[in-house]
Design an enzyme around this catalytic site. Structure first.
Site, PDB file in Angstrom:
ATOM      1  N   GLU A 120     -41.619 -19.710  -4.141  1.00 14.94           N
ATOM      2  CA  GLU A 120     -42.120 -20.445  -5.310  1.00 14.94           C
ATOM      3  C   GLU A 120     -40.971 -21.046  -6.124  1.00 14.94           C
ATOM      4  OE1 GLU A 120     -45.284 -18.734  -7.583  1.00 14.94           O
ATOM      5  OE2 GLU A 120     -44.498 -19.476  -9.484  1.00 14.94           O
ATOM      6  N   ASP A 165     -40.468 -13.115  -7.482  1.00 16.74           N
ATOM      7  CA  ASP A 165     -41.117 -12.521  -8.662  1.00 16.74           C
ATOM      8  C   ASP A 165     -40.101 -12.398  -9.798  1.00 16.74           C
ATOM      9  OD1 ASP A 165     -43.619 -11.859  -7.141  1.00 16.74           O
ATOM     10  OD2 ASP A 165     -42.212 -10.592  -6.056  1.00 16.74           O
ATOM     11  N   GLN A 206     -28.578 -17.890 -10.231  1.00 16.35           N
ATOM     12  CA  GLN A 206     -29.501 -19.016 -10.061  1.00 16.35           C
ATOM     13  C   GLN A 206     -28.821 -20.363 -10.306  1.00 16.35           C
ATOM     14  OE1 GLN A 206     -32.746 -17.586 -12.593  1.00 16.35           O
ATOM     15  NE2 GLN A 206     -33.991 -17.296 -10.768  1.00 16.35           N
ATOM     16  N   TYR A 248     -37.742 -18.047   5.411  1.00 11.76           N
ATOM     17  CA  TYR A 248     -38.064 -16.776   6.060  1.00 11.76           C
ATOM     18  C   TYR A 248     -37.732 -16.894   7.548  1.00 11.76           C
ATOM     19  CZ  TYR A 248     -40.740 -16.680   1.724  1.00 11.76           C
ATOM     20  OH  TYR A 248     -41.109 -16.764   0.405  1.00 11.76           O
TER      21      TYR A 248
END
Ligand code: TRH
Length: 379
Positions: A274, A15, A256, A194
């Site tokens: 994402e 997010d 990033q 994950y």
């Protein structure tokens, strides 16, 4: 143009990862004055070391970052464009103030990325407010010209190509981070996913394979599965463990840009969520995607929608190798069995990755499409 971008961190880093990337791009490339409201600065600070997790308000780069305590912190002035990332609810008094503004702001709900075909029909649809004279628009990132597009900074391809052509620069960069240079024919894979039961047998398969493998793992949720494969109780950033043909290096989180360099350095990338999923596509190397799991396997539909698009121009054997490995990985079993076929198809997939990355920007990147959309609404 002044823009308020609101981000509620539900979990993990996607997010804030998407919101931060978009805020910077709208500032750097489009000249917008950005104010980013984030409710979880601790997660933000993990992917952007310039963030002070305790500051109520700060400027990072040129972006104003405000710690958003929903229901408490309220913006004082209303921006020209208001973006709520992933449907996070805006404070009621802010909505009221938006309605009272002389010219109503353009109100955008930035949705999650999906390759499903319904996205084309829903992108840019208006949703009138039930009580106030305001309209919210649904902005759907996606693949194809009728969607909101995908996030990609200007000049990224050139940066990647320069990096990938500079073996000495790469070695020096990794060495400065305590990662030993590539040994001869060693192949590199990144692993950012994950928890996944397929990881332990897959790593053991690499350890006994005919090819030396280095797996670079950012310290994250999969570490227990990795430790199990290596017979370790625990792993942490900085650890480097060898097992047969396999060496695993555990990396600290970086910003990033550092994460991009990791992906650009590897022959194969395993990503998730994402944003890292998109970054693997921009790395233009073969990748596996651990999609964010949803109830009733809804994520498998999204995975297949993407695979259908991604593999449309591939020959049958390459497509089967990729789809089988993707399914095995996302079903958490059988990756080890399907890995060799996947790796055998990587020369084709590498070529395909280049072409695919180039095609996704026809019609403009997401920030460019968003700016056009907002400017048209404001005229
Ligand atoms: O972290 P993610 O799993 O995030 C999300 C969220 O869970 C979200 O709620 C969910 O809806 C979405 O997935 C689908 O995966 P993602 O999206 O790949 O985000 C990871 C971010 O972390 C990305 O911006 C890259 C960044 N990152 C770094 O900046 N440095 C690092 O060292 C690493 C490993 C990642």
């Amino acid at each position: 143009m002044h823009c308020d971008l609101f981000c509620n961190v539900i979990d993990n880093f996607g997010d804030i990862g998407v919101a931060w990337r978009l805020a910077r791009q709208l500032d750097h490339e489009k000249g917008w004055r950005m104010r980013l409201w984030v409710d979880d600065l601790k997660s933000f600070a993990r992917i952007e070391p310039g963030v002070d997790a305790n500051a109520a308000s700060q400027t990072v780069g040129r972006v104003e970052v405000v710690h958003w305590v929903p229901g408490v912190a309220a913006p004082d002035a209303i921006a020209d464009v208001v973006i709520e990332a992933f449907g996070c609810a805006l404070p009621h008094h802010y909505q009221q103030a938006m309605a009272e503004r002389q010219v109503a702001p353009v109100w955008i709900n930035l949705e999650y990325l999906s390759a499903e075909s319904w996205v084309e029909g829903c992108h840019a649809l208006p949703s009138p407010h039930p009580r106030l004279p305001l309209t919210k628009y649904f902005f759907f990132p996606g693949f194809g010209e009728k969607t909101g597009g995908v996030i990609c900074e200007a000049g990224l391809t050139r940066q990647r190509e320069r990096w990938q052509a500079d073996a000495a620069g790469q070695a020096a960069w990794w060495q400065a981070r305590g990662v030993a240079p590539r040994r001869g024919a060693e192949r590199w894979a990144s692993l950012f996913c994950y928890e996944n039961a397929a990881v332990t047998p897959w790593l053991q398969h690499l350890a006994s394979s005919g090819t030396p493998w280095r797996v670079l793992v950012p310290a994250s949720r999969v570490l227990a599965d990795v430790a199990r494969a290596l017979g370790q109780e625990k792993l942490a950033a900085g650890d480097s463990v060898r097992l047969g043909q396999l060496q695993v290096d555990v990396l600290p989180f970086t910003d990033q840009a550092g994460f991009d360099r990791l992906l650009w350095s590897c022959d194969v990338n395993i990503v998730r969520g994402e944003d890292s999923f998109m970054r693997a596509q921009w790395a233009a190397r073969p990748f596996l995607w651990h999609i964010y799991p949803q109830d009733e396997d809804a994520h498998m539909v999204k995975l297949d929608a993407f695979l259908e698009r991604y593999t449309a121009s591939l020959d049958g054997a390459t497509r089967d190798a990729l789809v089988t490995a993707q399914h095995a990985f996302n079903r958490h079993r059988g990756l080890a069995e399907h890995w060799d076929a996947f790796i055998a198809s990587t020369p084709m997939l590498t070529r395909h990755g280049w072409q695919w990355a180039g095609r996704q920007l026809v019609g403009g990147d997401l920030a460019t499409r968003l700016v056009h959309f907002c400017e048209n609404r404001l005229q």
